[in-house]
Write an enzyme that holds these catalytic residues in place. Structure first.
Site, PDB file in Angstrom:
ATOM      1  CD  GLU A 119       2.808  10.167  -0.865  1.00  6.36           C
ATOM      2  OE1 GLU A 119       3.853   9.497  -0.832  1.00  6.36           O
ATOM      3  OE2 GLU A 119       1.708   9.737  -0.507  1.00  6.36           O
ATOM      4  CB  CYS A 123      -1.698   7.055   1.474  1.00  2.82           C
ATOM      5  SG  CYS A 123      -3.168   6.269   2.142  1.00  2.82           S
ATOM      6  CD  GLU A 173      -2.988  -1.177   0.458  1.00  3.52           C
ATOM      7  OE1 GLU A 173      -3.102  -0.237  -0.354  1.00  3.52           O
ATOM      8  OE2 GLU A 173      -3.793  -2.114   0.523  1.00  3.52           O
TER       9      GLU A 173
HETATM   10  P1  NDP Z   1       8.533   4.789   4.415  1.00  3.37           P
HETATM   11  O1  NDP Z   1       8.428   3.983   3.168  1.00  3.37           O
HETATM   12  O2  NDP Z   1       9.720   5.632   4.608  1.00  3.37           O
HETATM   13  O3  NDP Z   1       8.455   3.844   5.700  1.00  3.37           O
HETATM   14  C1  NDP Z   1       7.390   2.955   5.940  1.00  3.37           C
HETATM   15  C2  NDP Z   1       7.854   1.865   6.859  1.00  3.37           C
HETATM   16  O4  NDP Z   1       8.847   1.076   6.177  1.00  3.37           O
HETATM   17  C3  NDP Z   1       8.547   2.384   8.127  1.00  3.37           C
HETATM   18  O5  NDP Z   1       8.234   1.523   9.201  1.00  3.37           O
HETATM   19  C4  NDP Z   1      10.014   2.307   7.739  1.00  3.37           C
HETATM   20  O6  NDP Z   1      10.897   2.265   8.843  1.00  3.37           O
HETATM   21  C5  NDP Z   1      10.026   1.013   6.954  1.00  3.37           C
HETATM   22  N1  NDP Z   1      11.167   0.852   6.060  1.00  3.37           N
HETATM   23  C6  NDP Z   1      11.969   1.812   5.526  1.00  3.37           C
HETATM   24  N2  NDP Z   1      12.929   1.256   4.743  1.00  3.37           N
HETATM   25  C7  NDP Z   1      12.739  -0.082   4.785  1.00  3.37           C
HETATM   26  C8  NDP Z   1      13.389  -1.193   4.186  1.00  3.37           C
HETATM   27  N3  NDP Z   1      14.433  -1.041   3.370  1.00  3.37           N
HETATM   28  N4  NDP Z   1      12.928  -2.423   4.444  1.00  3.37           N
HETATM   29  C9  NDP Z   1      11.857  -2.616   5.231  1.00  3.37           C
HETATM   30  N5  NDP Z   1      11.184  -1.602   5.837  1.00  3.37           N
HETATM   31  C10 NDP Z   1      11.615  -0.348   5.609  1.00  3.37           C
HETATM   32  O7  NDP Z   1       7.206   5.649   4.499  1.00  3.37           O
HETATM   33  P2  NDP Z   1       6.803   6.710   5.614  1.00  3.37           P
HETATM   34  O8  NDP Z   1       6.937   6.103   6.968  1.00  3.37           O
HETATM   35  O9  NDP Z   1       7.498   7.983   5.324  1.00  3.37           O
HETATM   36  O10 NDP Z   1       5.236   6.832   5.340  1.00  3.37           O
HETATM   37  C11 NDP Z   1       4.717   7.693   4.405  1.00  3.37           C
HETATM   38  C12 NDP Z   1       4.382   6.939   3.129  1.00  3.37           C
HETATM   39  O11 NDP Z   1       3.419   5.927   3.394  1.00  3.37           O
HETATM   40  C13 NDP Z   1       3.774   7.844   2.099  1.00  3.37           C
HETATM   41  O12 NDP Z   1       4.331   7.590   0.826  1.00  3.37           O
HETATM   42  C14 NDP Z   1       2.309   7.419   2.106  1.00  3.37           C
HETATM   43  O13 NDP Z   1       1.635   7.695   0.907  1.00  3.37           O
HETATM   44  C15 NDP Z   1       2.404   5.972   2.395  1.00  3.37           C
HETATM   45  N6  NDP Z   1       1.128   5.469   2.916  1.00  3.37           N
HETATM   46  C16 NDP Z   1       0.352   4.663   2.092  1.00  3.37           C
HETATM   47  C17 NDP Z   1      -0.887   4.232   2.505  1.00  3.37           C
HETATM   48  C18 NDP Z   1      -1.722   3.342   1.637  1.00  3.37           C
HETATM   49  O14 NDP Z   1      -2.583   2.629   2.165  1.00  3.37           O
HETATM   50  N7  NDP Z   1      -1.520   3.318   0.313  1.00  3.37           N
HETATM   51  C19 NDP Z   1      -1.438   4.609   3.815  1.00  3.37           C
HETATM   52  C20 NDP Z   1      -0.541   5.419   4.582  1.00  3.37           C
HETATM   53  C21 NDP Z   1       0.701   5.839   4.134  1.00  3.37           C
HETATM   54  P3  NDP Z   1      11.481   3.580   9.551  1.00  3.37           P
HETATM   55  O15 NDP Z   1      10.956   4.774   8.847  1.00  3.37           O
HETATM   56  O16 NDP Z   1      11.025   3.441  10.941  1.00  3.37           O
HETATM   57  O17 NDP Z   1      12.970   3.489   9.427  1.00  3.37           O
END
Ligand code: NDP
Length: 495
Positions: free
Chosen positions: A388, A287, A253
């Site tokens: 975004e 999102c 997602e």
């Molecule tokens: P990120 O992609 O930066 O992070 C999401 C999660 O993934 C965090 O827990 C992060 O850890 C983790 N993560 C980061 N790198 C890795 C990796 N290499 N391997 C595994 N896990 C990893 O997104 P954000 O937290 O900045 O969230 C915002 C984004 O989420 C926006 O793009 C938004 O559109 C999307 N979103 C989509 C939704 C949907 O349903 N389509 C709903 C809500 C949000 P950490 O940051 O703790 O290091």
């Protein structure tokens, strides 16, 4: 330091509250910039323990083989316990993310509803006896993967945690959940609630920690049979590549850049309220935020004028103030990123119709605030219309006719959501079917239901969550053939 009901320095590893082996994490209240909780995050060893304990728990506690109504009873108890703890959850989440209490209360109740819905879906889930094409009976069976990795972002933690954990547990799996380091506290609280509600030990782990270390280790672990990820598209792509190497299913997602479309016959008051809610609620950190506002050229001046004056009246303040509409962003770092994107857009020719700056003084000092912003004067090709922002920034764009609108709205990498404002139901249907998006709202925006599937098109995602079928996305399908004939198979029979 505000007291949170989270224990001193613990994370939840395979049913045990332990000090994490990873980096220290400081949870910061974005309304004030103050640290309110400190603890150690998870390490790769914690991932190993969580996965192996989870796998053993799914097998040994009988969870995997429990009858659907037995697992459903536990899920219902969790849903009830979340609802009973909603005020506490809401307070922790507002402190951790800055969101308004009204929003975090709604997110907590939505998480409760998700567990209850998945309990009902599990109890009523059916397998199929498929049409027989020989002297045999054929049927389907669905079985859990064993351990599911759930990786969530910071913007709506308790709701996105529940959206993954509830169906994955319902399916008979153990879940290793990694929340974002920017908003880990409510996920730890969810673990406490699940534990007290009677979830067998080991079935849920909550491992805050860096995505590149902890998230990566979860995705790579050989015993993790499926990963459900919500977050940015770049991270989703990286996880998808690792999953391809393991031949492991993933649900992704991802991000969005959703169009909201205002036709000349729209009910202006409803459209204004919907556009404002669509982009500025959750301070744009959604999102599905309606960040590209397309307005028909015949009503563009009037509509944009009203939109700007109403945007200026939005109340910006701390999430704990009941009158606040636009709360701080999740961190100062993220707020500065939003500010830089607006500055870059202005350098490239965008006009700031309102907002476009960081409010200063009084309640704003130390907080991660940004004024709700409306930009104009750029084309749909501009970076500010393609990337975004994940903040309170709308771009208004005129359109000439339906063909021009559909071309512009679809000319974007993302395909998550869309809003249409018109009184003409035929036009609404035409446009809804022509727009490449997983969800389309007609004369409303940002309404969600756990009973309705959710998915993204194009770079916005892969796979579907929610709905009655949501549980099956955490299960493997198996086909059974039962011989009903009286004779050995003819090829080798009778030798
Ligand atoms: P990120 O992609 O930066 O992070 C999401 C999660 O993934 C965090 O827990 C992060 O850890 C983790 N993560 C980061 N790198 C890795 C990796 N290499 N391997 C595994 N896990 C990893 O997104 P954000 O937290 O900045 O969230 C915002 C984004 O989420 C926006 O793009 C938004 O559109 C999307 N979103 C989509 C939704 C949907 O349903 N389509 C709903 C809500 C949000 P950490 O940051 O703790 O290091």
């Amino acid at each position: 330091m505000r007291k949170v009901p989270l224990g001193a320095d613990e994370i939840f590893v395979g049913g045990r509250w332990e000090r994490g082996g990873g980096e220290p994490i400081e949870a910061v209240d974005p309304a004030t910039g103050r640290v309110f909780h400190r603890f150690h995050g998870a390490s790769v060893d914690d991932v190993e323990n969580a996965v192996t304990r989870g796998r053993a728990a799914a097998d040994d506690s009988g969870w995997r083989d429990a009858l659907p109504h037995e697992r459903a009873a536990v899920l219902r108890a969790i849903g009830d316990a979340i609802a009973a703890t909603a005020e506490e959850i809401s307070a922790v989440q507002t402190t951790d993310t800055g969101k308004t209490l009204a929003e975090t209360r709604a997110l907590a109740l939505s998480a409760a509803g998700t567990f209850r819905f998945m309990a009902a879906a599990l109890e009523t889930m059916e397998e199929a006896v498929t049409p027989s094409r020989g002297p045999y009976l054929t049927m389907t069976a669905h079985e859990p993967y064993g351990v599911v990795g759930a990786i969530t972002p910071w913007n709506s933690p308790i709701a996105s945690d529940a959206q993954k954990a509830a169906p994955a547990l319902a399916a008979g799996n153990a879940v290793v959940l990694k929340p974002s380091v920017w908003a880990p506290c409510v996920s730890l609280l969810l673990a406490r609630v699940c534990e007290r509600a009677g979830l067998p030990a080991g079935l849920l782990s909550v491992l805050p920690g860096s995505g590149r270390v902890v998230g990566d280790a979860i995705v790579r672990h050989p015993l993790v049979g499926k990963v459900s990820f919500t977050g940015g598209t770049a991270t989703g792509r990286a996880i998808g590549r690792l999953a391809a190497d393991k031949i492991m299913p993933v649900t992704l997602e991802l991000g969005g850049k959703s169009p909201t479309i205002v036709f000349p016959d729209a009910d202006v008051e409803r459209a204004i309220a919907g556009v404002l809610f669509g982009i500025f609620s959750s301070t744009g950190q959604s999102c599905v935020a309606g960040s590209r506002v397309f307005v028909h050229e015949s009503v563009y001046q009037d509509f944009v004028g009203t939109l700007v004056s109403r945007t200026r009246r939005l109340r910006v303040g701390p999430g704990t103030d009941p009158s606040t509409q636009v709360a701080p962003l999740v961190t100062g770092e993220h707020r500065d990123r939003v500010a830089r994107m607006v500055e870059a857009a202005v350098t490239e020719g965008a006009r700031v119709l309102c907002g476009g700056s960081i409010p200063l003084g009084g309640v704003y000092d130390g907080g991660a605030y940004y004024l709700p912003t409306v930009l104009a004067g750029v084309s749909n090709d501009a970076p500010i219309c393609r990337e975004e922002i994940f903040g309170p920034v709308a771009v208004v764009l005129p359109f000439a006719d339906e063909a021009d609108l559909v071309r512009q709205a679809n000319d974007n990498d993302y395909g998550l959501a869309c809003g249409i404002w018109t009184r003409d139901y035929r036009r609404a249907y035409r446009i809804a079917r022509a727009i490449d998006a997983g969800t389309v709202w007609i004369n409303t925006y940002k309404q969600f239901s756990i009973s309705t599937p959710f998915s993204g098109h194009k770079a916005s995602g892969l796979g579907t969550e929610k709905g009655r079928e949501g549980i099956k996305s955490y299960m493997r399908q198996k086909s059974l053939y039962w011989d009903l004939g009286d004779h050995p198979l003819p090829w080798a029979g009778g030798q």
